[in-house]
Scaffold this active site. Structure first.
Site, PDB file in Angstrom:
ATOM      1  N   ILE A  58       0.810  -1.086   0.077  1.00 37.05           N
ATOM      2  CA  ILE A  58       0.165   0.100  -0.096  1.00 37.05           C
ATOM      3  C   ILE A  58       1.122   1.080   0.124  1.00 37.05           C
ATOM      4  O   ILE A  58       1.891   1.256   0.710  1.00 37.05           O
ATOM      5  CB  ILE A  58      -1.087  -0.093   1.120  1.00 37.05           C
ATOM      6  CG1 ILE A  58      -1.890   1.316   1.191  1.00 37.05           C
ATOM      7  CG2 ILE A  58      -0.232  -0.226   2.548  1.00 37.05           C
ATOM      8  CD1 ILE A  58      -3.008   1.143   2.110  1.00 37.05           C
ATOM      9  N   SER A  59       0.769   2.003  -0.855  1.00 37.25           N
ATOM     10  CA  SER A  59       1.578   3.174  -1.184  1.00 37.25           C
ATOM     11  C   SER A  59       1.750   4.107  -0.220  1.00 37.25           C
ATOM     12  O   SER A  59       0.716   4.479   0.753  1.00 37.25           O
ATOM     13  CB  SER A  59       1.433   3.969  -2.425  1.00 37.25           C
ATOM     14  OG  SER A  59       1.547   3.326  -3.832  1.00 37.25           O
ATOM     15  N   GLN A  60       2.870   4.783   0.131  1.00 35.41           N
ATOM     16  CA  GLN A  60       3.074   5.863   1.097  1.00 35.41           C
ATOM     17  C   GLN A  60       1.957   7.017   0.843  1.00 35.41           C
ATOM     18  O   GLN A  60       1.634   7.286  -0.241  1.00 35.41           O
ATOM     19  CB  GLN A  60       4.383   6.527   0.894  1.00 35.41           C
ATOM     20  CG  GLN A  60       4.456   7.656   1.806  1.00 35.41           C
ATOM     21  CD  GLN A  60       5.792   8.429   0.975  1.00 35.41           C
ATOM     22  OE1 GLN A  60       6.274   8.184  -0.136  1.00 35.41           O
ATOM     23  NE2 GLN A  60       6.287   9.526   2.000  1.00 35.41           N
TER      24      GLN A  60
END
Length: 208
Positions: A58-60
């Protein structure tokens, strides 16, 4: 406690240059802890990427916000997301536009994301298990395309599915990756380089 963590995250995003208030309200409205494994819930509002299984992340939050802001969305934008992943980016988009189409090559992730979005009463999303390199031609063309994994070069099918005046945001490259903004204008593609980034690769094909 969660509210304080969200406030801290929003303050960090503003400090990093995120200015779109509609976007910031969407980030505030989407409970990121619902999109990560229980073991990482305490890190849900840290400005960092987290593993979600199957070698994906899950992206920053900053990168989610940055890429979304670069799309210049309006409520009527037709949006294609490549790489549903956990569904977090999808949920942010669903708060900003009338409908989102999202493609995920890993069946298990697609199913989990679909379930999470339903639990949050986000019913304006269509998800598909398929090859992200091919996009979703039958639902196009799109005003905005966001790619959440890095191909070595921009997929031709995605360029073809970008409508006139549309914007695509994606990381490009293998070892060294650059975030790019692609605009379609008068049949030509104008490419702008934004910054160096680090994403998982956009793999061809689909996985059961």
């Amino acid at each position: 406690m969660v509210n304080k963590r969200i406030e801290t995250l929003l303050a960090q995003l503003r400090q990093q240059g995120i200015q779109d208030e509609r976007l910031l309200k969407a980030i505030e409205a989407v409970p990121r802890e619902r999109f990560v494994d229980e073991a990482f819930e305490h890190k849900a509002y840290e400005n960092t990427a987290l593993p979600i299984g199957s070698g994906q992340t899950i992206s920053q939050p900053y990168m989610v916000a940055k890429m979304t802001e670069l799309l210049s969305l309006t409520p009527v934008s037709r949006v294609l997301e490549i790489g549903t992943g956990s569904g977090y980016q999808t949920a942010i988009l669903a708060h900003l536009v009338q409908h989102v189409c999202s493609v995920e090559r890993i069946k298990g992730l697609q199913w989990q994301a679909k379930r999470r979005l339903k639990q949050l009463d986000l019913h304006n999303v269509s998800t598909r298990h398929g090859d992200g390199w091919q996009g979703w031609a039958s639902r196009g063309p799109f005003d905005a395309i966001i790619v959440t994994a890095a191909p070595p070069e921009i997929p031709r099918a995605l360029l073809e599915q970008l409508d006139e005046g549309g914007v695509m945001v994606l990381p490009v490259g293998e070892q060294s990756q650059i975030l790019q903004v692609v605009q379609r204008h008068a049949g030509e593609f104008i490419i702008q380089t934004v910054e160096a980034v680090r994403f998982v690769p956009l793999v061809k094909g689909e996985l059961a």
